[in-house]
Write an enzyme that holds these catalytic residues in place. Structure first.
Site, PDB file in Angstrom:
ATOM      1  CG  HIS A  46      -0.370   0.082   2.544  1.00 44.15           C
ATOM      2  ND1 HIS A  46       0.022   1.266   3.132  1.00 44.15           N
ATOM      3  CD2 HIS A  46      -0.086  -0.884   3.454  1.00 44.15           C
ATOM      4  CE1 HIS A  46       0.515   1.026   4.337  1.00 44.15           C
ATOM      5  NE2 HIS A  46       0.463  -0.277   4.558  1.00 44.15           N
ATOM      6  CG  ASP A  80       3.180   0.481   7.560  1.00 50.57           C
ATOM      7  OD1 ASP A  80       2.656  -0.264   6.730  1.00 50.57           O
ATOM      8  OD2 ASP A  80       2.572   0.967   8.536  1.00 50.57           O
ATOM      9  CG  HIS A  95       1.485   2.867  12.472  1.00 49.79           C
ATOM     10  ND1 HIS A  95       0.230   2.379  12.785  1.00 49.79           N
ATOM     11  CD2 HIS A  95       1.737   2.421  11.220  1.00 49.79           C
ATOM     12  CE1 HIS A  95      -0.241   1.663  11.770  1.00 49.79           C
ATOM     13  NE2 HIS A  95       0.665   1.687  10.808  1.00 49.79           N
ATOM     14  CG  ASP A 107      -2.873   4.086   2.749  1.00 54.67           C
ATOM     15  OD1 ASP A 107      -2.568   2.973   2.274  1.00 54.67           O
ATOM     16  OD2 ASP A 107      -3.500   4.223   3.820  1.00 54.67           O
ATOM     17  CD  GLU A 149      -3.011  -1.306   6.057  1.00 50.08           C
ATOM     18  OE1 GLU A 149      -3.200  -2.177   6.928  1.00 50.08           O
ATOM     19  OE2 GLU A 149      -2.323  -0.282   6.252  1.00 50.08           O
ATOM     20  CD  GLU A 150      -0.879   2.517   7.611  1.00 45.47           C
ATOM     21  OE1 GLU A 150      -1.542   2.150   8.609  1.00 45.47           O
ATOM     22  OE2 GLU A 150       0.285   2.150   7.408  1.00 45.47           O
TER      23      GLU A 150
END
Length: 454
Positions: free
Chosen positions: A90, A123, A423, A92, A156-157
């Site tokens: 992903h 990520d 994150h 995003d 996704e996030e």
């Protein structure tokens, strides 16, 4: 030791990979228009589509998904009769959080202490680059031995489910014999790992209201019901004294039987301050892989700077509940909402709104694809055996794919090992891990094709 031409090719391509990741990280592709302009996501999607076209992919498309975001698809045909492998990543990313806490700008890939720092570096923009590296290495060494589908998700996030809904409406699009999800990570840097389980999740907003408007705390405080105080009571009810998650009716005593996570290692990885204890009971692996976990993600209330002496009329919080395999996320959402309503004090008005949800996932680690990956990991990580671990995070698409394609084998690998700090501020990726996992993925595709021919 015999030289590995695939590994040599990947090593030679690493400077190009860094340049490409620099370009991709530069897009502020947070899929929340309330925080960042949509243009950042659109530019990242176009970049991914152009990258696939340059690699000879056919049917490349930027798909408009029902949640208002975009996913990128492409197909690379392999030899006649070859199996099909779907590669997922992903583009995003999570918002960068406290900009002042970043040592270098979050959307500017920066090398420091042997790692590449930037939001999405691990990520999961790095996951897309990993797929490209593996395919390029194969093309330079005899060709790609399978049919390849690539899907790069755009939300996704946010957990808004756009790609899941699109896949359900177009079930033929992502069908494959095996699916490699490039959004997980090794248990430890340098220790090859596949992820066997993912916790599901639910996201809810809870709004508590008590008054028609704010009141002077000196004139009314002590009798007027304070909405912020009521919200604090509600949120506190979600944890036991030891910090364990306590949602009425939700089981929380399961245990993890696989690879364990030593407490000292976890404290170091999580950067827990000296003297501060961990929360919950059972082993660390029990707590983060096998049991539900609630987190208060944010609270809407007056900031300290500029706050006035007022009794608050309303307050709001965003709550995440991670749900382990064996528990239904939809049922957990109902239990969480009922708990919040039941524990709101003083007759305050409470409203609970679900904003996201995804089911937990459990892979079949006995499948042939896992054997092919284990052999590939041995080549990429000499002297190491592939480990199987859980992951506390969620990838909602996994369950959608498992339901749509029950015969498909699903593997989860990726770049999000503990030092990556995904994150969080100062997210980074290890270029050595990117190199080794690209080698592993390339060898996996070779091994998998051979296993199907046999």
């Amino acid at each position: 030791m015999t030289a590995d031409p695939i590994a040599e090719t990947v090593a030679s391509l690493l400077p190009r990979a860094k340049a490409e990741l620099t370009e991709l990280v530069a897009f502020p592709s947070v899929a929340d228009p309330a925080q960042f302009p949509r243009s950042g996501c659109e530019a990242a999607a176009d970049w991914c589509a152009d990258a696939l076209r340059s690699e000879g992919f056919q049917d490349v498309a930027v798909l408009d998904t029902p949640d208002g975001t975009q996913s990128v698809y492409g197909y690379l045909p392999g030899p006649a009769g070859a199996p099909t492998v779907l590669l997922y990543a992903h583009y995003d990313v999570q918002p960068p959080l406290d900009l002042d806490a970043w040592v270098t700008p979050p959307f500017e890939l920066t090398e420091r202490d042997g790692r590449w720092f930037g939001r999405g570096a691990a990520d999961c923009k790095g996951g897309f680059i990993m797929h490209l590296l593996a395919l390029r290495a194969l093309k330079a060494n005899g060709g790609v031995p399978v049919n390849i589908k690539v899907i790069v998700e755009g939300s996704e996030e946010q957990g808004t489910g756009g790609l899941e809904q699109y896949a359900e409406a177009h079930p033929e699009l992502l069908s494959a014999d095996t699916i490699v999800i490039g959004d997980a990570g090794n248990f430890r840097l340098g220790l090859p790992t596949v992820t066997a389980t993912l916790r599901g999740m639910t996201l809810v907003r809870v709004q508590v209201d008590t008054l028609e408007g704010n009141l002077h705390s000196g004139q009314f405080g002590g009798a007027a019901p304070d909405a912020l105080a009521a919200l604090i009571r509600v949120l506190d009810s979600l944890r036991a004294e030891d910090g364990s998650t306590t949602v009425d009716g939700l089981a929380g005593e399961a245990t993890w039987e696989g690879l364990q996570y030593p407490e000292a290692d976890f404290r170091r990885d999580a950067k827990v301050l000296d003297g501060v204890g961990l929360i919950g009971s059972g082993s660390v692996a029990d707590r983060i892989w096998a049991r539900p976990a609630v987190t208060v993600l944010g609270i809407d209330c007056p900031p300290v700077v500029g706050a006035t002496p007022s009794v608050q009329a309303g307050a709001r919080a965003l709550i995440s509940l991670r749900v382990p395999p064996g528990q239904d996320a939809a049922q957990a959402t109902k239990l969480l909402a009922a708990h919040l309503e039941a524990h709101t004090p003083w007759g305050a008005r409470v409203a609970v709104e679900q904003t996201g949800q995804g089911q937990a996932f459990q892979a079949d680690v006995s499948s042939p694809a896992y054997a092919a990956m284990a052999d590939a990991m041995r080549l990429a990580y000499p002297g190491e055996e592939m480990q199987t671990a859980g992951m506390g995070g969620s990838i909602p698409l996994c369950n959608t794919l498992a339901a749509l394609y029950p015969e498909s084998e699903i593997l989860l690998i990726g770049l999000s090992e503990p030092e990556a700090q995904i994150h969080a501020v100062n997210e980074s990726v290890s270029p050595e891990e990117l190199e080794r996992l690209s080698v592993a993925e390339a060898h996996f595709l070779v091994n998998y094709a051979a296993s199907k021919q046999g």
